[in-house]
Design a protein around this motif. Structure first.
Motif, PDB file in Angstrom:
ATOM      1  N   HIS A   1       0.936  -1.398  -0.250  1.00 24.54           N
ATOM      2  CA  HIS A   1       0.120  -0.254   0.077  1.00 24.54           C
ATOM      3  C   HIS A   1       1.089   1.619  -0.010  1.00 24.54           C
ATOM      4  CE1 HIS A   1       0.974   0.716   4.499  1.00 24.54           C
ATOM      5  NE2 HIS A   1       0.300  -0.517   4.300  1.00 24.54           N
ATOM      6  N   GLY A   2       0.071   2.472  -0.120  1.00 25.38           N
ATOM      7  CA  GLY A   2       1.019   3.965  -0.165  1.00 25.38           C
ATOM      8  C   GLY A   2       0.766   4.315   1.648  1.00 25.38           C
ATOM      9  N   LEU A   3       1.365   5.268   1.307  1.00 27.57           N
ATOM     10  CA  LEU A   3       1.496   6.598   2.178  1.00 27.57           C
ATOM     11  C   LEU A   3       0.478   6.932   2.916  1.00 27.57           C
ATOM     12  CD1 LEU A   3       3.795   7.978   3.452  1.00 27.57           C
ATOM     13  CD2 LEU A   3       3.724   9.747   2.728  1.00 27.57           C
ATOM     14  N   GLY A   4       0.204   7.078   4.685  1.00 25.99           N
ATOM     15  CA  GLY A   4      -0.943   7.591   5.268  1.00 25.99           C
ATOM     16  C   GLY A   4      -2.491   6.160   4.631  1.00 25.99           C
ATOM     17  N   GLU A   5      -2.189   4.836   4.423  1.00 30.39           N
ATOM     18  CA  GLU A   5      -3.177   3.598   4.592  1.00 30.39           C
ATOM     19  C   GLU A   5      -2.217   2.366   5.484  1.00 30.39           C
ATOM     20  OE1 GLU A   5      -4.825   2.914   0.859  1.00 30.39           O
ATOM     21  OE2 GLU A   5      -2.662   2.602  -0.023  1.00 30.39           O
ATOM     22  N   HIS A   6      -3.317   1.705   4.897  1.00 38.09           N
ATOM     23  CA  HIS A   6      -3.346   0.447   5.175  1.00 38.09           C
ATOM     24  C   HIS A   6      -3.346  -0.547   4.189  1.00 38.09           C
ATOM     25  CE1 HIS A   6      -7.156   0.202   6.402  1.00 38.09           C
ATOM     26  NE2 HIS A   6      -7.041   1.226   6.629  1.00 38.09           N
ATOM     27  N   GLY A   7      -2.551  -1.872   4.262  1.00 39.38           N
ATOM     28  CA  GLY A   7      -3.302  -3.124   3.549  1.00 39.38           C
ATOM     29  C   GLY A   7      -5.007  -3.735   3.881  1.00 39.38           C
ATOM     30  N   GLY A   8      -6.095  -3.404   4.766  1.00 42.96           N
ATOM     31  CA  GLY A   8      -7.158  -3.393   5.098  1.00 42.96           C
ATOM     32  C   GLY A   8      -8.048  -2.610   4.020  1.00 42.96           C
ATOM     33  N   ARG A   9      -7.508  -1.736   3.580  1.00 43.36           N
ATOM     34  CA  ARG A   9      -8.268  -0.516   1.917  1.00 43.36           C
ATOM     35  C   ARG A   9      -8.225  -2.175   1.422  1.00 43.36           C
ATOM     36  NH1 ARG A   9      -6.690   4.352   0.869  1.00 43.36           N
ATOM     37  NH2 ARG A   9      -8.860   4.998   0.489  1.00 43.36           N
ATOM     38  N   TYR A  10      -7.936  -3.254   0.665  1.00 45.40           N
ATOM     39  CA  TYR A  10      -6.905  -3.008  -0.036  1.00 45.40           C
ATOM     40  C   TYR A  10      -8.008  -5.163  -0.248  1.00 45.40           C
ATOM     41  CZ  TYR A  10      -3.856  -0.028  -1.473  1.00 45.40           C
ATOM     42  OH  TYR A  10      -3.195   0.977  -1.626  1.00 45.40           O
ATOM     43  N   ARG A  11      -9.401  -4.707   1.080  1.00 47.20           N
ATOM     44  CA  ARG A  11     -10.089  -6.084   0.899  1.00 47.20           C
ATOM     45  C   ARG A  11     -10.944  -6.493  -0.169  1.00 47.20           C
ATOM     46  NH1 ARG A  11     -12.299  -5.082   5.015  1.00 47.20           N
ATOM     47  NH2 ARG A  11     -11.514  -7.068   6.492  1.00 47.20           N
ATOM     48  N   ARG A  12     -11.355  -5.237  -0.777  1.00 45.84           N
ATOM     49  CA  ARG A  12     -12.432  -5.098  -2.491  1.00 45.84           C
ATOM     50  C   ARG A  12     -11.514  -6.160  -3.679  1.00 45.84           C
ATOM     51  NH1 ARG A  12     -14.767  -0.176  -2.872  1.00 45.84           N
ATOM     52  NH2 ARG A  12     -13.301   0.516  -3.400  1.00 45.84           N
ATOM     53  N   PHE A  13     -10.591  -5.078  -3.350  1.00 45.62           N
ATOM     54  CA  PHE A  13      -9.474  -5.571  -4.401  1.00 45.62           C
ATOM     55  C   PHE A  13      -8.744  -7.239  -4.129  1.00 45.62           C
ATOM     56  CE2 PHE A  13      -4.773  -5.571  -6.283  1.00 45.62           C
ATOM     57  CZ  PHE A  13      -5.390  -5.899  -7.810  1.00 45.62           C
ATOM     58  N   GLY A  14      -8.703  -7.319  -2.849  1.00 45.33           N
ATOM     59  CA  GLY A  14      -8.102  -8.864  -2.701  1.00 45.33           C
ATOM     60  C   GLY A  14      -9.215 -10.024  -2.636  1.00 45.33           C
ATOM     61  N   GLU A  15     -10.801  -9.460  -2.505  1.00 47.05           N
ATOM     62  CA  GLU A  15     -12.226 -10.436  -3.147  1.00 47.05           C
ATOM     63  C   GLU A  15     -12.044 -10.610  -4.033  1.00 47.05           C
ATOM     64  OE1 GLU A  15     -14.561  -8.654  -1.283  1.00 47.05           O
ATOM     65  OE2 GLU A  15     -14.382  -9.837   1.350  1.00 47.05           O
ATOM     66  N   ALA A  16     -12.079  -9.469  -4.890  1.00 40.50           N
ATOM     67  CA  ALA A  16     -11.459  -9.728  -6.286  1.00 40.50           C
ATOM     68  C   ALA A  16     -10.415 -10.259  -7.055  1.00 40.50           C
ATOM     69  CB  ALA A  16     -11.505  -8.821  -7.295  1.00 40.50           C
ATOM     70  N   LEU A  17      -9.457 -10.521  -6.491  1.00 41.19           N
ATOM     71  CA  LEU A  17      -8.270 -11.309  -7.052  1.00 41.19           C
ATOM     72  C   LEU A  17      -8.266 -13.311  -6.373  1.00 41.19           C
ATOM     73  CD1 LEU A  17      -5.611  -9.100  -7.122  1.00 41.19           C
ATOM     74  CD2 LEU A  17      -6.764  -9.694  -8.757  1.00 41.19           C
ATOM     75  N   ALA A  18      -8.936 -13.099  -5.651  1.00 44.18           N
ATOM     76  CA  ALA A  18      -9.049 -14.508  -4.685  1.00 44.18           C
ATOM     77  C   ALA A  18     -10.583 -15.300  -5.716  1.00 44.18           C
ATOM     78  CB  ALA A  18      -9.377 -14.262  -3.664  1.00 44.18           C
TER      79      ALA A  18
ATOM     80  N   ALA B   1      -9.103   9.598 -14.490  1.00 45.36           N
ATOM     81  CA  ALA B   1      -9.037   8.898 -13.100  1.00 45.36           C
ATOM     82  C   ALA B   1      -7.704  10.039 -12.474  1.00 45.36           C
ATOM     83  CB  ALA B   1      -8.343   7.474 -13.444  1.00 45.36           C
ATOM     84  N   ARG B   2      -8.117   9.547 -11.074  1.00 51.06           N
ATOM     85  CA  ARG B   2      -6.894  10.573 -10.630  1.00 51.06           C
ATOM     86  C   ARG B   2      -6.081   9.284  -9.359  1.00 51.06           C
ATOM     87  NH1 ARG B   2     -11.468  14.445  -7.830  1.00 51.06           N
ATOM     88  NH2 ARG B   2     -12.266  15.723  -9.793  1.00 51.06           N
ATOM     89  N   HIS B   3      -5.854   9.569  -8.193  1.00 48.26           N
ATOM     90  CA  HIS B   3      -4.580   8.498  -7.248  1.00 48.26           C
ATOM     91  C   HIS B   3      -4.818   7.454  -7.066  1.00 48.26           C
ATOM     92  CE1 HIS B   3      -0.541   8.257  -5.775  1.00 48.26           C
ATOM     93  NE2 HIS B   3      -1.803   7.985  -4.579  1.00 48.26           N
ATOM     94  N   GLU B   4      -5.524   7.427  -6.885  1.00 45.74           N
ATOM     95  CA  GLU B   4      -6.425   5.251  -5.981  1.00 45.74           C
ATOM     96  C   GLU B   4      -7.239   4.784  -7.430  1.00 45.74           C
ATOM     97  OE1 GLU B   4      -7.859   6.334  -2.570  1.00 45.74           O
ATOM     98  OE2 GLU B   4      -5.648   5.538  -1.778  1.00 45.74           O
TER      99      GLU B   4
ATOM    100  N   THR C   1     -13.756   5.441 -10.014  1.00 43.35           N
ATOM    101  CA  THR C   1     -14.852   5.047 -10.604  1.00 43.35           C
ATOM    102  C   THR C   1     -15.203   4.069 -11.334  1.00 43.35           C
ATOM    103  OG1 THR C   1     -15.116   7.288 -11.824  1.00 43.35           O
ATOM    104  CG2 THR C   1     -16.694   7.333  -9.729  1.00 43.35           C
ATOM    105  N   ASN C   2     -14.290   3.708 -11.975  1.00 41.70           N
ATOM    106  CA  ASN C   2     -13.680   2.517 -13.281  1.00 41.70           C
ATOM    107  C   ASN C   2     -12.762   1.704 -12.538  1.00 41.70           C
ATOM    108  OD1 ASN C   2     -11.003   4.086 -12.762  1.00 41.70           O
ATOM    109  ND2 ASN C   2     -10.905   3.772 -15.225  1.00 41.70           N
ATOM    110  N   ARG C   3     -13.303   1.627 -11.592  1.00 46.67           N
ATOM    111  CA  ARG C   3     -12.375   0.743 -10.155  1.00 46.67           C
ATOM    112  C   ARG C   3     -12.604  -0.845 -11.147  1.00 46.67           C
ATOM    113  NH1 ARG C   3     -15.225   2.905  -6.590  1.00 46.67           N
ATOM    114  NH2 ARG C   3     -17.418   2.015  -6.045  1.00 46.67           N
ATOM    115  N   ASP C   4     -13.425  -1.363 -11.845  1.00 45.67           N
ATOM    116  CA  ASP C   4     -13.768  -2.420 -11.939  1.00 45.67           C
ATOM    117  C   ASP C   4     -13.067  -2.714 -13.142  1.00 45.67           C
ATOM    118  OD1 ASP C   4     -15.203  -3.115  -9.973  1.00 45.67           O
ATOM    119  OD2 ASP C   4     -17.234  -2.555 -10.907  1.00 45.67           O
TER     120      ASP C   4
END
Length: 284
Positions: A35-52, A257-260, A265-268
């Protein structure tokens, strides 16, 4: 899909917590997310679930000074500072290899995690089978920003965007911005990164040829990400890898699209692009 956590030790004695999302049945490959600065791995749950769901087991640490690992002391980087942050990628890589011997591994870094990935690849490109850079940039300016006197101030990144929270530069999705602002483990002001000047190696044309030439690298960015310079900074990064002899370098810029990207909005669309890259490189 199952979710659990593991722990591993940094070289300077920090007990690092990492999230893990595993598919049903045997995994096709492994994805390590930084992950990046000022955040944490838990914010990647949605992404992790999609990869799983696509058949990959995903490890996403709460890096040093972040998330559960920080134990409330957010932005304190420990004795080894930035070189420790980079080495933590290697320590988790070793732990993953013990857990899943023989499986191919892709490393994905977002923002500060992408800078760590750029530096990691200089010395350890043979420890991974593919790499993805998200929310990244050419690192020379980052070194200058992180070594400037005083605390790291990211407020200037919101110039040019609507100012509702000060973090509109992260995403066009207001709900995602609000979730970031409401998370006590996000948006903290960190202490200086000791040793951050070593990141400048990642822009050194004399060092980059140390990356193995057959490593697939995917670079994704929004063209409205303020650290990407409209995408021009990523063009520089991609060309540096090509000039260093890396044969498989792809760059995609998403309009407006912006930083994250994983919270955009086009995360899918972005997630599908990454899954396609993983399927091509480590999923066989």
């Amino acid at each position: 899909m199952t979710e659990d956590s593991i722990e591993f030790n940094s070289r300077d004695g920090i007990r690092i917590q990492a999230w893990r999302w595993s598919p049903e049945g045997a995994p096709r490959g492994i994805v390590q997310v930084q992950h990046g600065l000022g955040e944490h791995g838990g914010r990647y749950r949605r992404f992790g679930e999609a990869l799983a769901a696509a058949g990959y087991v995903v490890y996403a640490p709460d890096g040093r000074g972040s998330g559960r690992t920080a134990q409330g002391r957010y932005g304190h980087w420990g004795r080894d500072g930035w070189p420790g942050w980079v080495d933590d990628l290697l320590q988790l890589n070793h732990r993953i290899r013990q857990d899943h011997p023989g499986l191919p591994l892709a490393l994905i870094g977002h923002s500060m995690g992408s800078f760590a990935t750029q530096q990691f690849l200089l010395d350890h490109s043979r420890e991974v089978e593919a790499a993805v850079l998200l929310g990244s940039t050419e690192v020379s300016g980052i070194v200058a920003m992180m070594t400037a006197p005083g605390p790291v101030d990211l407020s200037s990144l919101n110039q040019g965007f609507e100012h509702r929270t000060g973090f509109e530069w992260l995403s066009r999705d207001a709900a995602e911005v609000d979730r970031y602002c409401a998370d006590p483990a996000c948006g903290f002001v960190p202490e200086p990164f000791t040793g951050i000047e070593t990141l400048a190696r990642a822009a050194d044309p004399a060092v980059l040829p140390g990356i193995r030439s057959d490593l697939p690298i995917l670079i994704l960015s929004g063209d409205a990400d303020p650290i990407a310079g409209g995408g021009a900074a990523l063009e520089v990064v991609a060309q540096r890898y090509r000039d260093a002899g890396v044969k498989d370098v792809e760059l995609t810029l998403y309009p407006q699209a912006r930083h994250e990207l994983l919270n955009e909005t086009n995360r899918d669309e972005v997630t599908a692009r990454i899954v396609g890259f993983l399927d091509r490189t480590i999923g066989g």
